[in-house]
Scaffold this motif. Sequence first.
Motif, PDB file in Angstrom:
ATOM      1  N   ILE A 224     -11.355 -21.149  -5.250  1.00 30.43           N
ATOM      2  CA  ILE A 224     -12.459 -21.631  -4.413  1.00 30.43           C
ATOM      3  C   ILE A 224     -11.929 -22.045  -3.044  1.00 30.43           C
ATOM      4  CG2 ILE A 224     -14.244 -23.415  -4.179  1.00 30.43           C
ATOM      5  CD1 ILE A 224     -14.856 -21.232  -6.312  1.00 30.43           C
ATOM      6  N   ALA A 225     -10.792 -22.725  -3.014  1.00 32.68           N
ATOM      7  CA  ALA A 225     -10.179 -23.132  -1.746  1.00 32.68           C
ATOM      8  C   ALA A 225      -9.842 -21.899  -0.903  1.00 32.68           C
ATOM      9  CB  ALA A 225      -8.931 -23.979  -1.998  1.00 32.68           C
ATOM     10  N   ALA A 226      -9.331 -20.850  -1.541  1.00 30.02           N
ATOM     11  CA  ALA A 226      -8.989 -19.619  -0.821  1.00 30.02           C
ATOM     12  C   ALA A 226     -10.242 -18.949  -0.261  1.00 30.02           C
ATOM     13  CB  ALA A 226      -8.233 -18.664  -1.747  1.00 30.02           C
ATOM     14  N   SER A 227     -11.334 -18.969  -1.033  1.00 28.63           N
ATOM     15  CA  SER A 227     -12.599 -18.391  -0.550  1.00 28.63           C
ATOM     16  C   SER A 227     -13.125 -19.166   0.644  1.00 28.63           C
ATOM     17  CB  SER A 227     -13.641 -18.367  -1.668  1.00 28.63           C
ATOM     18  OG  SER A 227     -13.272 -17.440  -2.657  1.00 28.63           O
ATOM     19  N   LEU A 228     -13.014 -20.491   0.594  1.00 31.46           N
ATOM     20  CA  LEU A 228     -13.436 -21.317   1.727  1.00 31.46           C
ATOM     21  C   LEU A 228     -12.581 -21.027   2.957  1.00 31.46           C
ATOM     22  CD1 LEU A 228     -14.169 -24.798   0.129  1.00 31.46           C
ATOM     23  CD2 LEU A 228     -15.765 -23.408   1.460  1.00 31.46           C
ATOM     24  N   GLU A 229     -11.286 -20.847   2.741  1.00 28.99           N
ATOM     25  CA  GLU A 229     -10.392 -20.554   3.851  1.00 28.99           C
ATOM     26  C   GLU A 229     -10.719 -19.198   4.475  1.00 28.99           C
ATOM     27  OE1 GLU A 229      -5.705 -20.419   3.975  1.00 28.99           O
ATOM     28  OE2 GLU A 229      -6.447 -22.338   3.168  1.00 28.99           O
ATOM     29  N   ARG A 230     -11.022 -18.231   3.619  1.00 29.00           N
ATOM     30  CA  ARG A 230     -11.313 -16.867   4.073  1.00 29.00           C
ATOM     31  C   ARG A 230     -12.675 -16.756   4.752  1.00 29.00           C
ATOM     32  NH1 ARG A 230      -9.388 -15.041  -0.333  1.00 29.00           N
ATOM     33  NH2 ARG A 230     -11.328 -14.799  -1.447  1.00 29.00           N
ATOM     34  N   HIS A 231     -13.698 -17.381   4.141  1.00 24.47           N
ATOM     35  CA  HIS A 231     -15.080 -17.188   4.601  1.00 24.47           C
ATOM     36  C   HIS A 231     -15.676 -18.406   5.295  1.00 24.47           C
ATOM     37  CE1 HIS A 231     -15.056 -13.442   2.386  1.00 24.47           C
ATOM     38  NE2 HIS A 231     -14.652 -14.097   1.321  1.00 24.47           N
ATOM     39  N   GLY A 232     -14.989 -19.515   5.274  1.00 22.39           N
ATOM     40  CA  GLY A 232     -15.491 -20.731   5.902  1.00 22.39           C
ATOM     41  C   GLY A 232     -16.721 -21.270   5.185  1.00 22.39           C
ATOM     42  N   GLU A 233     -17.521 -21.980   5.927  1.00 21.73           N
ATOM     43  CA  GLU A 233     -18.694 -22.653   5.371  1.00 21.73           C
ATOM     44  C   GLU A 233     -19.721 -21.670   4.803  1.00 21.73           C
ATOM     45  OE1 GLU A 233     -21.842 -25.712   7.196  1.00 21.73           O
ATOM     46  OE2 GLU A 233     -19.745 -26.374   7.309  1.00 21.73           O
ATOM     47  N   ARG A 234     -19.682 -20.412   5.233  1.00 18.31           N
ATOM     48  CA  ARG A 234     -20.618 -19.401   4.705  1.00 18.31           C
ATOM     49  C   ARG A 234     -20.522 -19.289   3.187  1.00 18.31           C
ATOM     50  NH1 ARG A 234     -19.528 -13.885   7.275  1.00 18.31           N
ATOM     51  NH2 ARG A 234     -17.671 -14.493   6.182  1.00 18.31           N
ATOM     52  N   PHE A 235     -19.309 -19.442   2.650  1.00 14.54           N
ATOM     53  CA  PHE A 235     -19.134 -19.365   1.199  1.00 14.54           C
ATOM     54  C   PHE A 235     -19.901 -20.490   0.511  1.00 14.54           C
ATOM     55  CE2 PHE A 235     -16.758 -20.523  -2.683  1.00 14.54           C
ATOM     56  CZ  PHE A 235     -17.010 -19.376  -3.425  1.00 14.54           C
ATOM     57  N   ALA A 236     -19.760 -21.700   1.009  1.00 17.50           N
ATOM     58  CA  ALA A 236     -20.487 -22.841   0.438  1.00 17.50           C
ATOM     59  C   ALA A 236     -21.993 -22.660   0.600  1.00 17.50           C
ATOM     60  CB  ALA A 236     -20.034 -24.144   1.089  1.00 17.50           C
ATOM     61  N   GLU A 237     -22.428 -22.141   1.738  1.00 21.03           N
ATOM     62  CA  GLU A 237     -23.853 -21.921   1.983  1.00 21.03           C
ATOM     63  C   GLU A 237     -24.438 -20.875   1.045  1.00 21.03           C
ATOM     64  OE1 GLU A 237     -23.705 -20.969   6.131  1.00 21.03           O
ATOM     65  OE2 GLU A 237     -23.864 -23.082   6.735  1.00 21.03           O
ATOM     66  N   LYS A 238     -23.619 -19.945   0.584  1.00 22.27           N
ATOM     67  CA  LYS A 238     -24.075 -18.919  -0.361  1.00 22.27           C
ATOM     68  C   LYS A 238     -24.251 -19.501  -1.764  1.00 22.27           C
ATOM     69  CE  LYS A 238     -22.581 -14.684  -2.604  1.00 22.27           C
ATOM     70  NZ  LYS A 238     -21.548 -13.689  -2.777  1.00 22.27           N
ATOM     71  N   VAL A 239     -23.377 -20.414  -2.152  1.00 18.63           N
ATOM     72  CA  VAL A 239     -23.324 -20.928  -3.524  1.00 18.63           C
ATOM     73  C   VAL A 239     -24.186 -22.173  -3.725  1.00 18.63           C
ATOM     74  CG1 VAL A 239     -21.774 -21.919  -5.270  1.00 18.63           C
ATOM     75  CG2 VAL A 239     -21.034 -19.946  -3.920  1.00 18.63           C
ATOM     76  N   LEU A 240     -24.263 -23.032  -2.734  1.00 18.17           N
ATOM     77  CA  LEU A 240     -24.899 -24.343  -2.901  1.00 18.17           C
ATOM     78  C   LEU A 240     -26.333 -24.375  -2.386  1.00 18.17           C
ATOM     79  CD1 LEU A 240     -21.917 -26.573  -1.707  1.00 18.17           C
ATOM     80  CD2 LEU A 240     -22.531 -25.979  -4.062  1.00 18.17           C
ATOM     81  N   ALA A 241     -27.193 -25.064  -3.140  1.00 18.22           N
ATOM     82  CA  ALA A 241     -28.563 -25.350  -2.689  1.00 18.22           C
ATOM     83  C   ALA A 241     -28.478 -26.414  -1.582  1.00 18.22           C
ATOM     84  CB  ALA A 241     -29.410 -25.840  -3.862  1.00 18.22           C
ATOM     85  N   ASP A 242     -29.563 -26.640  -0.878  1.00 18.44           N
ATOM     86  CA  ASP A 242     -29.552 -27.542   0.278  1.00 18.44           C
ATOM     87  C   ASP A 242     -29.032 -28.942  -0.050  1.00 18.44           C
ATOM     88  OD1 ASP A 242     -30.481 -25.516   1.903  1.00 18.44           O
ATOM     89  OD2 ASP A 242     -32.582 -26.132   1.758  1.00 18.44           O
ATOM     90  N   GLY A 243     -29.500 -29.548  -1.139  1.00 19.23           N
ATOM     91  CA  GLY A 243     -29.043 -30.888  -1.514  1.00 19.23           C
ATOM     92  C   GLY A 243     -27.558 -30.914  -1.836  1.00 19.23           C
ATOM     93  N   GLU A 244     -27.090 -29.891  -2.540  1.00 20.45           N
ATOM     94  CA  GLU A 244     -25.671 -29.791  -2.865  1.00 20.45           C
ATOM     95  C   GLU A 244     -24.839 -29.593  -1.604  1.00 20.45           C
ATOM     96  OE1 GLU A 244     -25.657 -27.494  -7.130  1.00 20.45           O
ATOM     97  OE2 GLU A 244     -26.287 -26.366  -5.345  1.00 20.45           O
ATOM     98  N   LEU A 245     -25.358 -28.798  -0.686  1.00 28.49           N
ATOM     99  CA  LEU A 245     -24.642 -28.516   0.557  1.00 28.49           C
ATOM    100  C   LEU A 245     -24.426 -29.796   1.363  1.00 28.49           C
ATOM    101  CD1 LEU A 245     -23.395 -26.096   1.980  1.00 28.49           C
ATOM    102  CD2 LEU A 245     -25.588 -25.727   3.122  1.00 28.49           C
ATOM    103  N   ALA A 246     -25.440 -30.648   1.412  1.00 29.24           N
ATOM    104  CA  ALA A 246     -25.310 -31.927   2.127  1.00 29.24           C
ATOM    105  C   ALA A 246     -24.231 -32.797   1.476  1.00 29.24           C
ATOM    106  CB  ALA A 246     -26.653 -32.657   2.153  1.00 29.24           C
ATOM    107  N   THR A 247     -24.223 -32.857   0.157  1.00 30.66           N
ATOM    108  CA  THR A 247     -23.210 -33.637  -0.560  1.00 30.66           C
ATOM    109  C   THR A 247     -21.828 -33.052  -0.319  1.00 30.66           C
ATOM    110  OG1 THR A 247     -24.811 -34.261  -2.254  1.00 30.66           O
ATOM    111  CG2 THR A 247     -22.486 -34.473  -2.832  1.00 30.66           C
ATOM    112  N   TRP A 248     -21.707 -31.726  -0.378  1.00 34.83           N
ATOM    113  CA  TRP A 248     -20.425 -31.060  -0.157  1.00 34.83           C
ATOM    114  C   TRP A 248     -19.877 -31.381   1.236  1.00 34.83           C
ATOM    115  CZ3 TRP A 248     -19.390 -27.034   3.365  1.00 34.83           C
ATOM    116  CH2 TRP A 248     -18.082 -26.536   3.290  1.00 34.83           C
ATOM    117  N   ARG A 249     -20.752 -31.303   2.234  1.00 37.85           N
ATOM    118  CA  ARG A 249     -20.314 -31.586   3.610  1.00 37.85           C
ATOM    119  C   ARG A 249     -19.820 -33.028   3.751  1.00 37.85           C
ATOM    120  NH1 ARG A 249     -25.227 -28.158   5.892  1.00 37.85           N
ATOM    121  NH2 ARG A 249     -24.105 -26.229   6.340  1.00 37.85           N
TER     122      ARG A 249
END
Length: 133
Positions: A15-40
């Motif tokens: 997951i860390a490698a995917s974040l490094e490769r794709h940046g925040e777009r990876f999290a935006e693809k996987v997480l719903a809005d509420g989860e995305l806010a918590t992740w950030r």
Amino acid sequence: MIYGIGTDICDVRRIAASLERHGERFAEKVLADGELATWRARSARWPERGVRYLATRFSAKEAFSKAVGLGMHMPMTWRACEVGSLPSGQPVIVLHGALKEWFDAKGLQAHLSVTDETDYAASFCVVEKIQTK
């Protein structure tokens, strides 16, 4: 009655490698809005904790998709399935849109457990058919 059981283990380093490769777009693809806010918020305070949060959500959604027998095929999508928490901290599946309609029409209920360690996140999901009298 048990409808399905799903389990998943996720390598946090992947997951860390995917974040490094794709940046925040990876999290935006996987997480719903509420989860995305918590992740950030978690990532801003402690990046490692943010990666583990994303890994547990990824794992939980994989386990749920297996338990309902859809895999990652419509109406199952990453963002239509959200992992929330009860006030006690217990994780719960929260569904949206067509996935929620499909799930409710089948009379299903999900039970979820998630855990993580340094390198791995794991999830177990049991979906049951609600008994009607």
